[in-house]
Design an enzyme around this catalytic site. Sequence first.
Site, PDB file in Angstrom:
ATOM      1  N   HIS A  89      -0.757  -7.867   5.297  1.00  0.00           N
ATOM      2  CA  HIS A  89      -0.933  -7.791   3.841  1.00  0.00           C
ATOM      3  C   HIS A  89      -0.899  -9.175   3.206  1.00  0.00           C
ATOM      4  O   HIS A  89      -1.395  -9.364   2.104  1.00  0.00           O
ATOM      5  CB  HIS A  89       0.079  -6.829   3.233  1.00  0.00           C
ATOM      6  CG  HIS A  89      -0.282  -5.415   3.527  1.00  0.00           C
ATOM      7  ND1 HIS A  89       0.171  -4.764   4.639  1.00  0.00           N
ATOM      8  CD2 HIS A  89      -1.129  -4.563   2.900  1.00  0.00           C
ATOM      9  CE1 HIS A  89      -0.365  -3.551   4.666  1.00  0.00           C
ATOM     10  NE2 HIS A  89      -1.154  -3.401   3.626  1.00  0.00           N
TER      11      HIS A  89
ATOM     12  N   GLU B  63      -5.867   7.191   7.847  1.00  0.00           N
ATOM     13  CA  GLU B  63      -5.565   5.911   8.495  1.00  0.00           C
ATOM     14  C   GLU B  63      -4.696   6.070   9.735  1.00  0.00           C
ATOM     15  O   GLU B  63      -4.175   5.099  10.265  1.00  0.00           O
ATOM     16  CB  GLU B  63      -4.964   4.917   7.501  1.00  0.00           C
ATOM     17  CG  GLU B  63      -3.805   5.422   6.685  1.00  0.00           C
ATOM     18  CD  GLU B  63      -3.321   4.397   5.642  1.00  0.00           C
ATOM     19  OE1 GLU B  63      -3.713   3.227   5.705  1.00  0.00           O
ATOM     20  OE2 GLU B  63      -2.530   4.802   4.782  1.00  0.00           O
TER      21      GLU B  63
ATOM     22  N   ASP C  91      -5.152   0.207   9.055  1.00  0.00           N
ATOM     23  CA  ASP C  91      -4.144   0.915   9.847  1.00  0.00           C
ATOM     24  C   ASP C  91      -4.767   1.738  10.961  1.00  0.00           C
ATOM     25  O   ASP C  91      -4.203   1.854  12.041  1.00  0.00           O
ATOM     26  CB  ASP C  91      -3.289   1.813   8.943  1.00  0.00           C
ATOM     27  CG  ASP C  91      -2.164   1.028   8.294  1.00  0.00           C
ATOM     28  OD1 ASP C  91      -1.488   0.282   9.020  1.00  0.00           O
ATOM     29  OD2 ASP C  91      -1.978   1.139   7.073  1.00  0.00           O
TER      30      ASP C  91
ATOM     31  N   CYS D  26     -11.840   2.105   2.498  1.00  0.00           N
ATOM     32  CA  CYS D  26     -11.213   1.041   1.708  1.00  0.00           C
ATOM     33  C   CYS D  26     -10.508   0.003   2.579  1.00  0.00           C
ATOM     34  O   CYS D  26      -9.882  -0.912   2.068  1.00  0.00           O
ATOM     35  CB  CYS D  26     -10.265   1.617   0.667  1.00  0.00           C
ATOM     36  SG  CYS D  26      -8.894   2.524   1.382  1.00  0.00           S
TER      37      CYS D  26
HETATM   38  C1  PEP Z   1      -5.794   0.426   5.342  1.00  0.00           C
HETATM   39  O1  PEP Z   1      -4.854   0.661   6.093  1.00  0.00           O
HETATM   40  O2  PEP Z   1      -6.968   0.275   5.745  1.00  0.00           O
HETATM   41  C2  PEP Z   1      -5.583   0.284   3.901  1.00  0.00           C
HETATM   42  C3  PEP Z   1      -6.593   0.172   3.071  1.00  0.00           C
HETATM   43  O3  PEP Z   1      -4.314   0.237   3.454  1.00  0.00           O
HETATM   44  P1  PEP Z   1      -3.342  -1.025   3.630  1.00  0.00           P
HETATM   45  O4  PEP Z   1      -4.180  -2.198   4.078  1.00  0.00           O
HETATM   46  O5  PEP Z   1      -2.700  -1.263   2.330  1.00  0.00           O
HETATM   47  O6  PEP Z   1      -2.389  -0.580   4.682  1.00  0.00           O
HETATM   48 MG    MG Z   2      -2.978   1.333   5.316  1.00  0.00          MG
END
Ligand code: PEP
Ligand code: MG
Length: 580
Positions: free
Chosen positions: A191, A433, A457, A504
């Site tokens: 992140h 995910e 994920d 996403c």
């Molecule tokens: C993902 O896991 O692809 C996602 C969009 O959520 P995050 O990156 O916040 O875990």
């Molecule tokens: Mg995620």
Amino acid sequence: MRKLQGIAVSPGVAIGEALVMDNEGFRIPRRFVARDAVVDELERLEKAVAAAATEIAHHRETVSAELGEKYGGIFEAHLQMLQDAKLRSEVEEMIRQRHYSPEYAVSRVLRRYAQVFQRLESSYLAERASDIFDIEKRLLRHLLGRRREGIAHLTSPVLVLAHNLTPSETANLDRRFVRGFVTEVGGPGSHTAIVAEALEIPAVVGTGAFLTEVSGGELTIIDGDKGLVILQPDEETLNRYRREAEELRIQATKLEPLRELPAETRDGVRVQLLGNIEFPYEVDHCVDRGADGVGLYRTEFLYLGADSEPTEEVHLQAYTRVVQAMGDKPVVIRTFDLGADKMPNMARMEDERNPCLGLRSIRLALRNLPIFRTQLRAIMRATPLGKVRIMFPLVSTLLELRQAKMVLADVMEDLQEHNVPFDRDVPVGMMVETPAAVMMADRFVEEVDFLSLGTNDLIQYALAVDRSNKDVVNLYNPADPAVLRLIAMAIQAASRKQLPISMCGQMSGSPLYTMLLLGMGLRQLSVTPSAIPEVKSLCRSVTIPECQAVAQRVMGMEHARDVKNYLKEEVKKYVREITE
Ligand code: PEP
Ligand code: MG
């Protein structure tokens, strides 16, 4: 000049002075002292040396008494180095002649000494470098004292070079002055990397250890496209990168007119291009790029930046800002996805051996209902303001989804009882995910209004690779056929039910995959706002049959490498150059 190869996580080129954050989080900026303050500064240095000497002598006594003279001798050596006349006079000269601050002078001189030791063949002598770093840290601790500065109080542009930055530290970087960052550790899906894109600054992670070789103030280049960091660049390299930065600026302005045009393929199929955001202000980045909405609002950053749990009003303010800015376009608010690498300051959660497999995300929400309910109330109160959608993260069982929906229904009852207006028909969706969610997608589609593929994920859990670990970066691959099959399964389950499905994860923002994803049937992509123009440009250059042909070829491939090479060649037919 020295080049370091890391992992490119946020594109662009940044050129500037280094601000070094070591393991203890000291910042050692290049600071100057006023001519008439030199005497006072030398006195401050004197005091710091004396305090450090007392401290070391104390350690020497204690360790000698408890473990014997031999061990106490380690500190005797430190004491001798600290009091070495040559070293001392070099530091003093820097303060006197160049007007460097004592902190900066100490760091410069001691690091130069350490580098000499590091270069020696003998491993015994090379290890003495760590003794010098120890002395440097001790002196800095005394010099900075309570003023131990974080990176919160910057006054001039810098490139942050750090061992590690947590997502919340990254989120709190001062956007006015931090022009890019590099971390020794970290992986492509962390992140921290995602926040770098939100800040729209070039970033490279996972370079491996190098901080001991740089001093604050040194000229540095960050190449966020190639994952390169160049320390003390020569004139030619510097000029090349200056030209490149200029070209990138020109390229970006060329794509600006796309803002007004829809993401529509050459054969007239409309693609929804939405933005992923972490902070309310990013909604402006979405509007600037002509996004079709916000496809993922990572609300956990409200918790990460705070010392206490955000109140319902704090939530509502943030959601109001985003929803109103988007007008009649949808905003997908994802309920908090805390845990794993996103640890809030407020509640000290227990250390977990496997945090990615632990109490994170929806699991944490269902165990902390008052916190969850507060957020859901705020989201519901924002529903009359625009087109809000609610999304639950990391759902892996039907039971979890049902429990989350029950809490939501309960919150609605409560609001109704108190005559608080809200939209009962708010669409409710979930992230896909985990491989479990994919395998059960045909059941999940019966109970939600939309799905969103979280590939960051999904890749991690499908391939058993830590998304934040640089040492397995070659395995963390969106093009892996196993990942592609999971994506295809989820798309099929949604399309059988004619349920909207988007993607996403970071993969959706990479133009390398745009044709493949359209060919696989996706019509909604939620991407980092800065990626919208490039992805849109590609959408507008292709036809759906062309994309379908690409997808068909790819789905027959066995290796991620072949998939990537093939996609690169295909995409090149439509655009000159792509960022992966
Ligand atoms: C993902 O896991 O692809 C996602 C969009 O959520 P995050 O990156 O916040 O875990
Ligand atoms: Mg995620």
